[in-house]
Design an enzyme around this catalytic site. Structure first.
Site, short mmCIF file in Angstrom:
data_model
loop_
_atom_site.label_atom_id
_atom_site.label_comp_id
_atom_site.label_asym_id
_atom_site.label_seq_id
_atom_site.Cartn_x
_atom_site.Cartn_y
_atom_site.Cartn_z
N ARG A 1 0.63 -1.26 0.04
CA ARG A 1 -0.22 0.09 -0.03
C ARG A 1 0.87 1.31 0.12
NH1 ARG A 1 -5.14 -0.09 2.20
NH2 ARG A 1 -4.58 -1.98 3.51
N TYR B 1 -14.71 -2.95 3.37
CA TYR B 1 -13.83 -2.59 5.02
C TYR B 1 -14.69 -1.52 5.57
CZ TYR B 1 -10.69 -5.55 2.22
OH TYR B 1 -9.89 -6.29 1.35
N CYS C 1 -26.30 -3.17 -9.31
CA CYS C 1 -27.53 -3.25 -8.93
C CYS C 1 -27.57 -3.71 -7.34
CB CYS C 1 -28.17 -4.28 -9.95
SG CYS C 1 -28.72 -3.28 -11.63
N GLU C 2 -27.04 -2.94 -6.50
CA GLU C 2 -27.34 -3.16 -5.00
C GLU C 2 -27.02 -2.04 -4.54
OE1 GLU C 2 -24.28 -6.72 -4.78
OE2 GLU C 2 -23.66 -5.55 -2.94
N1 LLP Z 1 3.09 -9.19 2.98
C1 LLP Z 1 2.13 -10.03 3.32
C2 LLP Z 1 2.45 -11.23 3.66
C3 LLP Z 1 0.75 -9.75 3.13
O1 LLP Z 1 -0.19 -10.35 3.48
C4 LLP Z 1 0.63 -8.06 2.78
C5 LLP Z 1 -0.80 -7.69 2.80
C6 LLP Z 1 1.59 -7.42 2.56
C7 LLP Z 1 2.71 -7.92 2.70
C8 LLP Z 1 1.44 -5.94 2.25
O2 LLP Z 1 0.59 -5.08 3.01
P1 LLP Z 1 0.64 -3.55 2.98
O3 LLP Z 1 1.94 -2.97 3.02
O4 LLP Z 1 0.07 -3.50 1.61
O5 LLP Z 1 -0.05 -3.13 4.02
N2 LLP Z 1 -7.12 -5.86 0.63
C9 LLP Z 1 -7.06 -5.09 1.76
C10 LLP Z 1 -5.51 -5.40 2.19
C11 LLP Z 1 -5.09 -6.63 2.25
C12 LLP Z 1 -3.53 -6.71 2.73
C13 LLP Z 1 -3.23 -8.41 2.53
N3 LLP Z 1 -1.81 -8.55 2.85
C14 LLP Z 1 -7.36 -3.55 1.66
O6 LLP Z 1 -7.74 -3.12 0.56
O7 LLP Z 1 -7.05 -3.11 2.44
#
Ligand code: LLP
Length: 430
Positions: free
Chosen positions: A292, A333, A359-360
């Site tokens: 992110r 979320y 459509c929701e």
């Molecule tokens: N490493 C592992 C093992 C992970 O599972 C994740 C994210 C990351 C690194 C990267 O994390 P970041 O730096 O992006 O926070 N779909 C959700 C986020 C799911 C994150 C899953 N794992 C959202 O949209 O907020």
């Protein structure tokens, strides 16, 4: 404005120096924009912070689940980053872009035999092994292919990072990894180091995503170094690598504070030195997996307004030509976003729910946003900070084609992913 790559020239919104209305008119909407300079700047921020805090052999790995398409892997290769992958699909995409397999890490709590076979055969550098069944399957496959596979073992430190439940992964009862607290992690390491086709380089943990609490990574380091020292003392094996996962949070609202990631990393490095000294443990090679915080603020999504609905005494809606198909994060979320009108600024504002075309009723991009009162059909709306987990989580629900990804540079713009067509939607239908 929310971020220094967003601006206004007169009443017209700009992103990475580009007039977004002109881009919407040229490329159509919905449209994902990505600020390439910002992606590169974020990579360099991590690389520099790693070099100065952890030393030369440390490496940040881009968690490509945040935004996975070929051009992202090319940028990561050019910047000297590693990448974290979680499926054969991500590995294939990275390889197709020419990303070197030895700089890839392969994650996942439910890797299939075919995932394992594929990843070993293409020479993925390191597997992060999640569980015992995977350990045995990987050992078998590496033996069959005649190699010794480098692995890290995924450990659950038992940390609550106080973020939202769907992304909490470090607690003892997580579906990921093997817990320290129950004694299972030690048994897992003991088993792994006895397997002839695996080379156990170290341990991995990931406590969560969108982490803002300042000492989460320090507390994680305390547990992980203690565990590594225990393994050395009780099993006589020194784990040389420590991967602390991803998770640094990104600012989505003007009211949220900015996170100083290099300062956080310096604190983690300081804590690591202290803990290693305390346990007389050699400083491990450190890896992290930011997703992110590399791409979120490099993204913006543009929409065209389809309708404005006012229900007197209740609420008002602005409905646009995208929605939960290109951004499911509020629906999943309750994620917050900053929303700007692309052409109208100043004047009277009103509060609207910004909703999509699906459509929701749950198809809400963002509730209660302030937009000009005179917002109307044909106007353009920009949703900021959509670079992470938007394109990568997009769907074709309601048979809506996914938008293209347009990269913005100092010189101009180019498509990194093209818009899906109606024919594409039927490409697999027999
Ligand atoms: N490493 C592992 C093992 C992970 O599972 C994740 C994210 C990351 C690194 C990267 O994390 P970041 O730096 O992006 O926070 N779909 C959700 C986020 C799911 C994150 C899953 N794992 C959202 O949209 O907020």
């Amino acid at each position: 404005m929310l971020s220094d790559n967003i601006g206004r020239e007169g009443s017209r919104l700009t992103f990475a120096g580009h007039d977004v209305t002109a881009l919407a008119e040229t490329y159509g909407t919905p449209l994902y924009l990505m600020d390439e300079g910002r992606i590169r700047r974020n990579c360099r921020m991590y690389l520099q912070a790693f070099r100065s805090s952890f030393g030369g052999d440390s490496l940040p790995l881009y968690a490509s689940k945040a935004a996975s398409f070929k051009q992202m892997y090319r940028i990561m290769a050019q910047e000297g980053m590693g990448v974290d992958t979680v499926s054969s699909g991500e590995i294939f995409t990275a390889l197709s872009a020419g990303f070197p397999p030895e700089r890839m890490v392969f994650h996942g709590n439910a890797k299939t035999d075919s995932d394992i076979r594929y990843a070993v055969s293409v020479g993925v550098g390191v597997f992060v092994v999640d569980n015992e069944e995977e350990l045995l399957a990987l050992n078998r496959e590496a033996g069959q292919q005649g190699i010794k596979q480098k692995v890290l073992l995924r450990i659950t430190p038992g940390i609550d990072p106080h973020t939202y439940d769907a992304v909490n992964t470090g607690m003892v009862d997580s579906k990921f990894g093997v817990a320290v607290e129950t004694g299972q992690a030690k048994a897992f390491v003991a088993q792994a180091i006895g397997l002839e086709n695996l080379l156990v380089r170290g341990v991995h943990c990931h406590v969560g995503s969108q982490v803002f609490e300042e000492d989460v990574f320090q507390r994680t380091v305390d547990i992980m170094v203690r565990f590594m020292a225990q393994i050395r003392d009780e099993l006589g094996y020194t784990l040389r690598e420590l991967n602390l996962g991803g998770g640094y949070g990104t600012r989505y609202l003007e009211s949220e504070k900015e996170q100083d990631i290099p300062a956080r990393i310096a604190e983690v490095a300081q804590r690591l030195r202290e803990q290693c000294e305390k346990h007389a443990f050699p400083l491990p090679r450190v890896l992290m997996e930011p997703g992110r915080s590399i791409v979120a603020d490099a993204g913006m999504t543009l929409y065209t307004v389809s309708s404005v609905k006012r229900i007197p005494g209740y609420k008002s809606y602005v409905a646009v030509d995208g929605g939960m198909t290109d951004n499911p994060r509020y629906a999943l979320y309750g994620s917050r976003y900053t929303v700007y009108h692309a052409e109208k600024d100043g004047g009277t504002e009103a509060v609207f729910d910004l909703v999509g075309r699906c459509c929701e009723s749950g198809d809400i991009i963002q509730p209660e946003v302030h937009l000009p009162e005179n917002t109307c059909r044909g106007d353009h709306i920009a949703v900021c900070t959509t670079g992470a987990y938007n394109y990568s989580m997009a769907s074709n629900y309601n048979r809506i084609p996914r938008p293209p990804v347009l990269m913005l540079t100092g010189e101009g713009e180019y498509l990194a992913v093209k818009r899906e067509s109606l024919e594409d939607l039927c490409a697999f239908d027999l």
